[in-house]
Enzyme design. Structure first.
Site, PDB file in Angstrom:
ATOM      1  N   PRO A 203       0.836  -1.204   0.000  1.00 13.16           N
ATOM      2  CA  PRO A 203       0.000   0.000   0.000  1.00 13.16           C
ATOM      3  C   PRO A 203       0.876   1.261   0.000  1.00 13.16           C
ATOM      4  O   PRO A 203       1.802   1.349   0.800  1.00 13.16           O
ATOM      5  CB  PRO A 203      -0.808  -0.100   1.296  1.00 13.16           C
ATOM      6  CG  PRO A 203      -0.400  -1.342   1.981  1.00 13.16           C
ATOM      7  CD  PRO A 203       0.630  -2.055   1.173  1.00 13.16           C
TER       8      PRO A 203
ATOM      9  N   GLY B 239       2.131   5.127   0.594  1.00 16.92           N
ATOM     10  CA  GLY B 239       1.919   6.214   1.559  1.00 16.92           C
ATOM     11  C   GLY B 239       1.489   5.756   2.929  1.00 16.92           C
ATOM     12  O   GLY B 239       0.865   6.506   3.680  1.00 16.92           O
TER      13      GLY B 239
ATOM     14  N   GLY C  64       3.688   3.890   5.118  1.00 18.53           N
ATOM     15  CA  GLY C  64       4.831   3.584   5.986  1.00 18.53           C
ATOM     16  C   GLY C  64       5.448   2.227   5.710  1.00 18.53           C
ATOM     17  O   GLY C  64       6.268   1.752   6.479  1.00 18.53           O
TER      18      GLY C  64
ATOM     19  N   GLY D  55       7.157   1.545   2.897  1.00 20.19           N
ATOM     20  CA  GLY D  55       8.299   1.680   1.990  1.00 20.19           C
ATOM     21  C   GLY D  55       7.991   1.309   0.555  1.00 20.19           C
ATOM     22  O   GLY D  55       8.849   0.777  -0.148  1.00 20.19           O
ATOM     23  N   SER D  56       6.763   1.613   0.095  1.00 23.40           N
ATOM     24  CA  SER D  56       6.394   1.193  -1.264  1.00 23.40           C
ATOM     25  C   SER D  56       7.252   1.892  -2.323  1.00 23.40           C
ATOM     26  O   SER D  56       7.688   1.258  -3.284  1.00 23.40           O
ATOM     27  CB  SER D  56       4.901   1.389  -1.507  1.00 23.40           C
ATOM     28  OG  SER D  56       4.640   2.600  -2.117  1.00 23.40           O
ATOM     29  N   SER D  57       7.548   3.178  -2.145  1.00 23.05           N
ATOM     30  CA  SER D  57       8.318   3.872  -3.191  1.00 23.05           C
ATOM     31  C   SER D  57       9.739   3.320  -3.283  1.00 23.05           C
ATOM     32  O   SER D  57      10.278   3.145  -4.376  1.00 23.05           O
ATOM     33  CB  SER D  57       8.315   5.389  -2.970  1.00 23.05           C
ATOM     34  OG  SER D  57       8.773   5.705  -1.677  1.00 23.05           O
ATOM     35  N   ALA D  58      10.337   2.992  -2.133  1.00 23.30           N
ATOM     36  CA  ALA D  58      11.699   2.435  -2.160  1.00 23.30           C
ATOM     37  C   ALA D  58      11.702   1.050  -2.802  1.00 23.30           C
ATOM     38  O   ALA D  58      12.616   0.702  -3.558  1.00 23.30           O
ATOM     39  CB  ALA D  58      12.266   2.359  -0.742  1.00 23.30           C
ATOM     40  N   ALA D  59      10.662   0.246  -2.520  1.00 19.13           N
ATOM     41  CA  ALA D  59      10.611  -1.111  -3.084  1.00 19.13           C
ATOM     42  C   ALA D  59      10.425  -1.058  -4.600  1.00 19.13           C
ATOM     43  O   ALA D  59      11.064  -1.823  -5.337  1.00 19.13           O
ATOM     44  CB  ALA D  59       9.477  -1.905  -2.425  1.00 19.13           C
TER      45      ALA D  59
ATOM     46  N   ASP E 111      14.583   2.831   4.300  1.00 18.94           N
ATOM     47  CA  ASP E 111      13.665   2.094   3.415  1.00 18.94           C
ATOM     48  C   ASP E 111      14.422   1.402   2.277  1.00 18.94           C
ATOM     49  O   ASP E 111      14.240   0.196   2.062  1.00 18.94           O
ATOM     50  CB  ASP E 111      12.599   3.033   2.816  1.00 18.94           C
ATOM     51  CG  ASP E 111      11.541   3.431   3.826  1.00 18.94           C
ATOM     52  OD1 ASP E 111      11.808   3.330   5.031  1.00 18.94           O
ATOM     53  OD2 ASP E 111      10.445   3.856   3.407  1.00 18.94           O
TER      54      ASP E 111
HETATM   55  O1  PMV Z   1       8.258   6.643   4.891  1.00 19.15           O
HETATM   56  P1  PMV Z   1       7.915   6.087   6.242  1.00 19.15           P
HETATM   57  O2  PMV Z   1       6.596   6.494   6.754  1.00 19.15           O
HETATM   58  O3  PMV Z   1       8.200   4.623   6.382  1.00 19.15           O
HETATM   59  O4  PMV Z   1       8.933   6.800   7.294  1.00 19.15           O
HETATM   60  C1  PMV Z   1      10.305   6.640   7.196  1.00 19.15           C
HETATM   61  C2  PMV Z   1      10.939   6.708   8.528  1.00 19.15           C
HETATM   62  C3  PMV Z   1      11.389   8.064   9.046  1.00 19.15           C
HETATM   63  O5  PMV Z   1      12.358   7.776  10.066  1.00 19.15           O
HETATM   64  C4  PMV Z   1      10.240   8.824   9.679  1.00 19.15           C
HETATM   65  C5  PMV Z   1      12.028   8.928   7.960  1.00 19.15           C
HETATM   66  C6  PMV Z   1      13.365   8.413   7.461  1.00 19.15           C
HETATM   67  O6  PMV Z   1      13.787   8.878   6.369  1.00 19.15           O
HETATM   68  O7  PMV Z   1      14.017   7.585   8.120  1.00 19.15           O
END
Ligand code: PMV
Length: 318
Positions: free
Chosen positions: A96, A98, A100, A102-106, A147
């Site tokens: 899903p 947005g 938390g 890490g969808s964009s990194a994956a 991420d």
């Molecule tokens: O993108 P999220 O919601 O998984 O948050 C990343 C984790 C943070 O520590 C809040 C930001 C970061 O870059 O580490």
């Protein structure tokens, strides 16, 4: 010829936000994945398509749009390979966005891995993470890099900003992660900025909390290594309180966290930036469905996921 790749979503077990200022954090990859396929195309354009985000073509020097970060990850691979190539890249994700996880990194890691495989360039998890980090920098501004590291390495990682991630040797066979989505959209970049601003206004109050978060991450690492999940759960609960102190919790997230604990989770906390998005509950495998049921009536969505030992992987297809 065609190459395909996939990369897992991630959950931060302890240390989000604190990691931005140099404290260690621990993240695990979960078996909900993003996938990419790369095929050679005529010319030197890279055409990226996704069911959710449509299609866009990028040439040298072009930029912008929701698919641009994926192109940035592909460009990192071109730099490493020392050549560009025309490509048709298709991406899809079960993670899903947005929330938390890490969808964009994956997605970026899968795109980078598929491109590298097509070009015959062997990549280490660290090199895939670096390509995904270039994409993340476009999405979030100043990400810690946790991420991209979690999705590229798989398993559990101990992450400290600026240092090479360390794989934690832990056996997650007896536990499951239950994720519950608050359904509240939020911006990681805005929340990170708000937390840093709060810290700037109250350094004498918050610096000790950052030190405590670093100690907590070290204790959580040892507990994971000896398979002491009861202690990991307890530390996750303490970490949740620290995140509330930073101002990133809200009534909905508290409701989800308390419902998970009351249903028998070993520990439950916000995961990721907070302000909305998801909570994570650590559960014995046999308790996971019960905890998920308790959350399903009050969450926008629940996911029961085992930890994925497999990070970003790729293969050539016929
Ligand atoms: O993108 P999220 O919601 O998984 O948050 C990343 C984790 C943070 O520590 C809040 C930001 C970061 O870059 O580490």
């Amino acid at each position: 010829m065609k190459a395909s790749a996939s990369a897992p979503g991630k959950v931060i077990l302890v240390g989000e936000h604190f990691v931005v200022e140099g404290s260690p954090a621990i993240a695990v990859a979960v078996d909900v994945r993003a996938r990419a396929t790369a095929e050679a195309a005529e010319g030197d354009l890279v055409t990226i398509s996704s069911r959710e985000l449509g299609e866009a073509s990028f040439g040298p020097g072009a930029g912008g749009g929701p698919l641009y970060p994926v192109y940035v990850a592909v460009q990192e691979i071109f730099k490493r390979a020392g050549r560009r190539a025309g490509l048709r890249l298709t991406i899809e994700s079960d993670i899903p966005p947005g929330a938390g996880m890490g969808s964009s990194a994956a997605v970026a890691a899968a795109a980078a891995a598929a491109t590298a495989r097509l070009l015959g360039l062997p990549l280490s998890p660290d090199e895939i993470a670096q390509a995904a980090l270039a994409a993340e920098t476009i999405v979030h501004g100043k990400p810690s890099g946790i991420d991209p590291a979690a999705t590229s390495y798989g398993g559990a990682i101990y992450f400290k900003r600026g240092a090479k991630p360390e794989r934690i040797s832990a056996d997650f066979g007896r536990v499951r992660l239950v994720l519950a989505d608050s359904g509240i959209q939020r911006s990681t970049g805005a929340l990170v900025a708000r937390v840093l601003e709060t810290k700037r206004r109250h350094p004498e109050v918050l610096e000790p909390l950052y030190k405590a978060a670093a100690n907590l991450a070290e204790k959580a690492r040892s507990a994971l290594e000896r398979g002491d999940f009861a202690t990991v759960g307890e530390l996750m609960n303490i970490n949740h309180g620290m995140l509330s102190a930073l101002g990133v919790s809200n009534a909905k997230l508290e409701e989800l966290v308390y419902a998970a604990r009351e249903a028998g989770a070993l520990g439950a906390k916000i995961t990721g930036a907070g302000g909305g998005g998801m909570i994570v509950a650590l559960c014995w495998s046999e308790d996971a469905e019960r905890v998920a049921r308790a959350l399903s009536g009050i969450a926008a969505r629940t996911i029961v996921a085992p930890v994925s030992e497999k990070g970003a992987t790729s293969a050539l297809e016929g």
